[in-house]
Write an enzyme that holds these catalytic residues in place. Sequence first.
Site, short mmCIF file in Angstrom:
data_model
loop_
_atom_site.label_atom_id
_atom_site.label_comp_id
_atom_site.label_asym_id
_atom_site.label_seq_id
_atom_site.Cartn_x
_atom_site.Cartn_y
_atom_site.Cartn_z
N ASP A 124 -8.49 -8.87 -17.25
CA ASP A 124 -7.91 -10.12 -18.44
C ASP A 124 -6.44 -10.20 -18.66
O ASP A 124 -6.16 -10.29 -18.98
CB ASP A 124 -8.62 -10.01 -19.32
CG ASP A 124 -9.02 -11.12 -20.29
OD1 ASP A 124 -8.48 -11.94 -20.20
OD2 ASP A 124 -9.16 -10.66 -21.64
N HIS B 85 0.85 -1.23 -0.04
CA HIS B 85 0.33 0.10 -0.23
C HIS B 85 0.84 1.40 0.29
O HIS B 85 0.21 2.12 -0.14
CB HIS B 85 -0.71 -0.06 1.18
CG HIS B 85 -1.78 0.48 1.01
ND1 HIS B 85 -1.67 1.92 -0.18
CD2 HIS B 85 -2.97 0.42 1.36
CE1 HIS B 85 -3.53 2.11 0.44
NE2 HIS B 85 -4.24 1.82 1.46
#
Length: 462
Positions: A404, A202
């Site tokens: 994808d 993060h």
Amino acid sequence: MDEGGGRHPCSPYGAIASHLPRAYGAANNDISASLAQIPTMTGTPTVGRLSAALISPVEPTPGGTLPLSSIDKTVGGLVNLIQVFPPSSLSAAHDGQGAAAAVAAMRMGFARALVPYYPVAGRISPSGLAVDCTGMGVWFVEAAAGCTLADVDGLECCPLLIPGELLLPRPPPGEKLDGLILMAQATRFACGGFAVGISFSHAVFDGQGAAQFLTAVGELARGLPTPSVAPVWGRDAIPDPPSPPPPQLTEFRFVNQVADISAESIERVKDELKQAAGEGCSTFDAVTAVVFKCRALALAAALPDDAKVRVGFAAGTRHLLRGVLPAVDGYYGNCVYLASVACTGRAVRESPLAVLVGAVREAKEAVAAGFADWMRGVGRPDVPLDYSTAILSDWSRLGFDEVDYGFGVPSYVFPHNDHVDFVPALNYVSPPAPRRGGIRVVLRCVEEPHAAVLAAELAKFT
């Protein structure tokens, strides 16, 4: 507005990271399994790790050190997520060679993406204030599960029918978690489907930035010549006002829960506001009002009527940094401001949802002024991080469910951050396909004595 921002469930401006435990600190298990050695499911599901290696950039990349921003420095730790990909023709279900080719293409996608995103191939410096561009690469694990996705309910239920830790990468031997920027694990199921577990720092990415990077990996894995969005570092352009002192945190024993807020319930809340105020609201506003009220009802026995209860959310601020960042599009660092709503427990319990929606909207409208004050060093969010406060993150529109890698888009994406026990957390995600239309709320925000009431209240909106 990127209302939830997909952020780790902690304040983006209170140096919490150094107080949080690190996930999965054990060294990587011995990788010695093969597909033939992994048994089919007869009891507890098993996962065998087949191979693991560092994936380095496919071309030489710049060296040196790049500073993290003032916002990056106040968050940290690894954020974990799991993407679920059902069997498809693209993954050549039941065809080991086809599956191997799909994973090989994914590995190449990482190697190619690490050229424009070369800082991701580096390591966070020991000081935690910069990234050393070493080009070492990201840790990639290939694994196989001894069951089908159907055997584990598509990874949709709570609790999971397979330990989530088995689907997430463990760190490479000798590597310190504090320095890692990204790890990935592709687990093939016996049905031909995949689960892709991602652990990202993060300190380097916010949720939108991590989704941007993984989208680039998928594009390059599928053969595109370049990512559709060019990455932007630009951390030194973010203002650096004085940091607040680290908060005092208490460790809790949160219960894992999931609630599906139906599209019909969301529309009902929107209609209530329209009748009361003559105006509409977003899905985020409606769902946040619902979970705020339900949690206040669950805590009624734990807090005095006049005690404040709060819901906080990390609002995206990229649009507020035009002219500050070299380019807003493509920036993948932390770009958030912590907004919050605070009311007495009794007021939240007794107020109509339309009133709570209005409070959420007021908090959102105050973000621009609050963020401007923060940049000038004259103000900062002041949100107590205790049991009375729940921090939510909206993952439903970040783009993780549109990635994808070459075997279609995921049917479901969810966070798996069970190691965070200091801040009550809620995450909004898209419900598993085909049950789209509403919002799934993944909760770790109450302890056992309050879990049943929270579940019962949320069930009124499913």
